[in-house]
Design an enzyme around this catalytic site. Sequence first.
Site, short mmCIF file in Angstrom:
data_model
loop_
_atom_site.label_atom_id
_atom_site.label_comp_id
_atom_site.label_asym_id
_atom_site.label_seq_id
_atom_site.Cartn_x
_atom_site.Cartn_y
_atom_site.Cartn_z
N PHE A 152 -117.81 4.77 52.84
CA PHE A 152 -117.93 3.43 52.25
C PHE A 152 -116.64 2.62 52.35
O PHE A 152 -116.66 1.39 52.29
CB PHE A 152 -118.36 3.53 50.78
CG PHE A 152 -117.23 3.81 49.82
CD1 PHE A 152 -116.41 2.78 49.35
CD2 PHE A 152 -116.95 5.10 49.39
CE1 PHE A 152 -115.35 3.03 48.48
CE2 PHE A 152 -115.90 5.37 48.53
CZ PHE A 152 -115.10 4.33 48.07
N GLU A 179 -124.38 4.20 52.70
CA GLU A 179 -125.47 3.46 52.05
C GLU A 179 -124.92 2.54 50.95
O GLU A 179 -125.65 1.73 50.40
CB GLU A 179 -126.53 4.42 51.49
CG GLU A 179 -126.08 5.36 50.38
CD GLU A 179 -125.38 6.64 50.88
OE1 GLU A 179 -124.68 6.58 51.92
OE2 GLU A 179 -125.52 7.67 50.21
N CYS A 284 -108.14 6.35 52.74
CA CYS A 284 -107.78 7.75 53.00
C CYS A 284 -106.30 7.87 53.32
O CYS A 284 -105.74 8.96 53.29
CB CYS A 284 -108.60 8.30 54.15
SG CYS A 284 -108.20 7.51 55.69
P1 NAD Z 1 -118.76 10.70 51.40
O1 NAD Z 1 -118.35 12.03 51.95
O2 NAD Z 1 -119.42 10.67 50.08
O3 NAD Z 1 -119.79 9.98 52.42
C1 NAD Z 1 -119.50 9.84 53.78
C2 NAD Z 1 -120.81 9.81 54.56
O4 NAD Z 1 -121.51 11.03 54.36
C3 NAD Z 1 -121.74 8.68 54.11
O5 NAD Z 1 -122.34 8.12 55.25
C4 NAD Z 1 -122.74 9.40 53.23
O6 NAD Z 1 -124.03 8.81 53.26
C5 NAD Z 1 -122.80 10.79 53.84
N1 NAD Z 1 -123.08 11.83 52.84
C6 NAD Z 1 -122.76 11.81 51.53
N2 NAD Z 1 -123.18 12.95 50.93
C7 NAD Z 1 -123.75 13.70 51.89
C8 NAD Z 1 -124.37 14.99 51.89
N3 NAD Z 1 -124.46 15.73 50.78
N4 NAD Z 1 -124.85 15.46 53.05
C9 NAD Z 1 -124.76 14.74 54.18
N5 NAD Z 1 -124.20 13.51 54.23
C10 NAD Z 1 -123.69 12.99 53.11
O7 NAD Z 1 -117.46 9.78 51.44
P2 NAD Z 1 -117.29 8.31 50.85
O8 NAD Z 1 -117.23 8.41 49.37
O9 NAD Z 1 -118.25 7.39 51.48
O10 NAD Z 1 -115.86 7.94 51.44
C11 NAD Z 1 -114.64 8.30 50.83
C12 NAD Z 1 -114.10 9.58 51.39
O11 NAD Z 1 -113.90 9.44 52.79
C13 NAD Z 1 -112.73 9.94 50.82
O12 NAD Z 1 -112.69 11.33 50.62
C14 NAD Z 1 -111.76 9.52 51.91
O13 NAD Z 1 -110.54 10.21 51.92
C15 NAD Z 1 -112.57 9.85 53.12
N6 NAD Z 1 -112.09 9.11 54.27
C16 NAD Z 1 -111.39 9.79 55.19
C17 NAD Z 1 -110.88 9.12 56.29
C18 NAD Z 1 -110.11 9.87 57.32
O14 NAD Z 1 -109.87 9.28 58.37
N7 NAD Z 1 -109.71 11.09 57.12
C19 NAD Z 1 -111.09 7.75 56.44
C20 NAD Z 1 -111.84 7.08 55.47
C21 NAD Z 1 -112.33 7.79 54.38
#
Ligand code: NAD
Length: 499
Positions: A152, A179, A284
């Site tokens: 997100f 989403e 991140c």
């Molecule tokens: P998230 O892991 O909750 O979601 C990421 C994606 O995975 C979304 O598209 C979501 O729909 C999907 N998802 C969520 N739960 C799932 C499940 N149980 N099974 C399969 N798919 C699932 O992450 P977020 O809250 O959207 O984003 C924030 C996180 O992303 C933070 O931890 C941040 O550090 C990380 N992030 C990392 C980087 C990087 O480059 N390392 C960059 C941006 C964000």
Amino acid sequence: MTELPVITHWIDGAPALGVSTRTAPVYNPALGAVAKNVLLADGADVDTAVASAQAAYPLWRDTSQAKRQGIMFNFRELLNARKGDLADILTAEHGKVSSDALGEIARGLEVVEFALGMPHLSKGEYSENVSTGVDVYTLRQPLGVVGIISPFNFPAMVPLWFFPIAIAAGNTVVLKPSEKDPSASNWMAALMTEAGLPNGVLNVVHGDKEAVDALLVHPDVQAISFVGSTPIAKYIYETAAHHGKRVQALGGAKNHMLVLPDADLDLAADAAVNAGFGSAGERCMAISVVVAVEPVADELVAKITERLKGLKVGDGMRGCDMGPLITKVHRDKVASYIDLAHTDGAEVVVDGRGIEVDGDANGFWLGPTLFDKVSTDSDAYLDEIFGPVLSIVRVASYAEGLALINRSRYGNGTAIFTNDGGAARRFQNEVQVGMIGINVPIPVPVAYHSFGGWKDSLFGDAKAYGPAGIAFYTREKAITSRWLDPSHGGINLGFPQND
Ligand code: NAD
């Protein structure tokens, strides 16, 4: 009651309703109200999107480099011309302030510009006469249909890290954005169509775990690029790899900024505030821990505290410094660390609860929060909080600070602030982290290098974009060739040797 708009999928170059009728609310976090609903795909909807990408692949793969480059160039021009519209979408659904939204798009545009170089970047190599009359050469070909699953916090930039490179290399794409703020992906997909991209080359399916799981096991999906939290990244990596896919899964972070006693403390305090509280800490690469090497901690904390008083929190459209958090649940979770840190013995120097905001009272607000003397056993130190919360950990020496950073399970980004070149050089050599800033608090590499962390911040060995992105989205072939003449005749069952 007026019906809220429904965000549909984007399949085969057009909006698509799909079969699943499940939806999720999409908030305007500055108003604290549901603004839209988004469709959540089921397996059949994912099948439709993958089938569209699969059908588009042969023609796209065989489209000339010049034509592909022309379409990407059109996209770059359109995106640059209309970035203000996209920034408004980001602010409305994510909450980040307009200037930050434009910054995110600028960093995404960089990757589009990098992808324009694909004809050069994907060139192979040629070795003449490796054996008598024998030449060897390599070429790079696309993989097929690739899946991209994004978080997100960068609804435009993270998809842009991947799909321009994947598409320019000749792949077709199914993108599953977060989403929580899904509209940016549809907007960019429509813009790609306007730029001339054939239908089916870029598809967007919205959804949650159900859609993701369907992508991970789909036999026609060749590769998965994922960015999100660490537990999900690990799951994605293991599941997609188990199903025979090439996979890169970028995870969470806890980024430390080491401040040595010789650093300019005003500049270090500016950097800590910018990198800790920009985008309400939902980056991140945010700095979440300042490691102050004594005797400078008191002075540094005072300077950071002073700066926090000047930050304006409010609706991102109104020229504030910091917007709301993404959801109420997330805001409440982040705020819960304030009591926890206090219980664990930290000093809550600035408490962001109940602050005055320039915005609707129902928004998901939390003001800048500063903890000092944080115990490294506390969850406030150990967890990725992902909000406007900065912790100060005091250490006695460079060596103690370095050891602390290297003990972290995460290894995304880190920074050192010092005027001592020798110390900085030692740090870049000794620290166990993938991206390092030397007096740069958010060291996100430019598009022609690659982005990615170490340890629990990246699963798989492929970083995002840059040279690693080209390698990830292409497969190499090595060809050994000779044009036969009578001197090559004769029977010899031995293993071929060069002469
Ligand atoms: P998230 O892991 O909750 O979601 C990421 C994606 O995975 C979304 O598209 C979501 O729909 C999907 N998802 C969520 N739960 C799932 C499940 N149980 N099974 C399969 N798919 C699932 O992450 P977020 O809250 O959207 O984003 C924030 C996180 O992303 C933070 O931890 C941040 O550090 C990380 N992030 C990392 C980087 C990087 O480059 N390392 C960059 C941006 C964000």
